[in-house]
Design an enzyme around this catalytic site. Structure first.
Site, PDB file in Angstrom:
ATOM      1  N   GLY A  67       0.944  -1.227  -0.097  1.00 43.68           N
ATOM      2  CA  GLY A  67      -0.112   0.045  -0.189  1.00 43.68           C
ATOM      3  C   GLY A  67       0.936   1.217   0.133  1.00 43.68           C
ATOM      4  O   GLY A  67       2.153   1.194   0.168  1.00 43.68           O
ATOM      5  N   TYR A  72      11.463   6.343  -0.650  1.00 39.61           N
ATOM      6  CA  TYR A  72      13.072   6.043  -1.105  1.00 39.61           C
ATOM      7  C   TYR A  72      13.752   5.159  -0.007  1.00 39.61           C
ATOM      8  O   TYR A  72      13.619   5.329   1.040  1.00 39.61           O
ATOM      9  CB  TYR A  72      13.611   7.573  -1.107  1.00 39.61           C
ATOM     10  CG  TYR A  72      15.046   7.240  -1.410  1.00 39.61           C
ATOM     11  CD1 TYR A  72      15.805   6.983  -2.539  1.00 39.61           C
ATOM     12  CD2 TYR A  72      16.071   7.537  -0.053  1.00 39.61           C
ATOM     13  CE1 TYR A  72      17.052   6.802  -2.792  1.00 39.61           C
ATOM     14  CE2 TYR A  72      17.653   7.533  -0.255  1.00 39.61           C
ATOM     15  CZ  TYR A  72      17.955   7.237  -1.629  1.00 39.61           C
ATOM     16  OH  TYR A  72      19.440   6.939  -1.828  1.00 39.61           O
ATOM     17  N   CYS A 164       5.618   9.576   0.367  1.00 40.35           N
ATOM     18  CA  CYS A 164       4.371   8.724   0.866  1.00 40.35           C
ATOM     19  C   CYS A 164       3.291   9.503   0.525  1.00 40.35           C
ATOM     20  O   CYS A 164       2.243   9.541   0.937  1.00 40.35           O
ATOM     21  CB  CYS A 164       4.379   8.539   2.234  1.00 40.35           C
ATOM     22  SG  CYS A 164       5.974   7.573   2.884  1.00 40.35           S
TER      23      CYS A 164
END
Length: 202
Positions: A67, A72, A164
């Site tokens: 998900g 990185y 994110c």
């Protein structure tokens, strides 16, 4: 719970190994924690949007099945993959997420760093800055993928993405928060983190 130290690895082979482990595990397969340090890579989650990669570079982008959005991984970041049968443990996924966050918070507390989870945004934060990311894949009553804790790394590649999926999210690492003469080694942090994970997931 078995702890496997994989050392420094390219991302793709470890990703394939995770999928194979989860697809072939049985009810009696022991849960495992895989500790790894990845060479530079961006990983893009299932729902990942292309616009969160702000610019292309020599760093590869790998589409994966966890998900979340893009993140990185690089040298100096402790990554722990949590190969856990939560159904057998009779634990919900929310419990697993909280256990991961609590283990990171406890590890940082061992070094005098105050951190917290944010119920609105998965991960662990020091103030408004993100120090650890979480991403899980749920399949057949088990989870894989896991967490990434920034220890002592080059954070500049995070500027090539919206970490994110959050534009302007500032990242931080342990090396920014500790005097140089108190900076622990990668292995020391990894050992403390896995010990806390084993306790939290018990």
């Amino acid at each position: 719970m078995k702890i496997k130290k994989l050392g420094r690895q390219e991302y793709a082979p470890v990703f394939e190994a995770m999928k194979h482990f989860n697809d072939t595990r049985t009810e009696s397969t022991e849960d495992e924690l895989w500790v790894v340090e990845h060479f530079p890579v961006f990983t893009q989650g299932l729902a990942g949007k292309a616009e969160h990669l702000l610019r292309q570079s020599h760093i590869p982008v790998v589409q994966i099945d966890r998900g979340g959005q893009i993140t990185y991984h690089g040298l100096g970041q402790v990554v722990v993959y949590t190969m856990i049968n939560f159904k057998r443990r009779k634990q919900g996924v929310r419990h697993i997420v909280s256990a991961l966050e609590n283990a990171i918070i406890a590890t940082l507390a061992d070094y005098g760093i105050t951190a917290a989870a944010d119920p609105q945004k998965p991960g662990v934060y020091v103030g408004a800055r993100k120090i650890a990311s979480l991403g899980l894949r749920i399949k057949n009553g088990s989870v894989y993928h896991g967490l990434a804790l920034n220890v002592n790394m080059d954070l500049s590649p995070f500027q090539q993405i919206n970490p994110c999926g959050y534009a302007g999210m500032e990242m931080v690492q342990m090396a920014d928060l500790l005097p140089q003469n108190q900076m622990p080694t990668f292995d020391e942090v990894a050992d403390k983190l896995t010990a806390h994970l084993v306790r939290e997931l018990a």
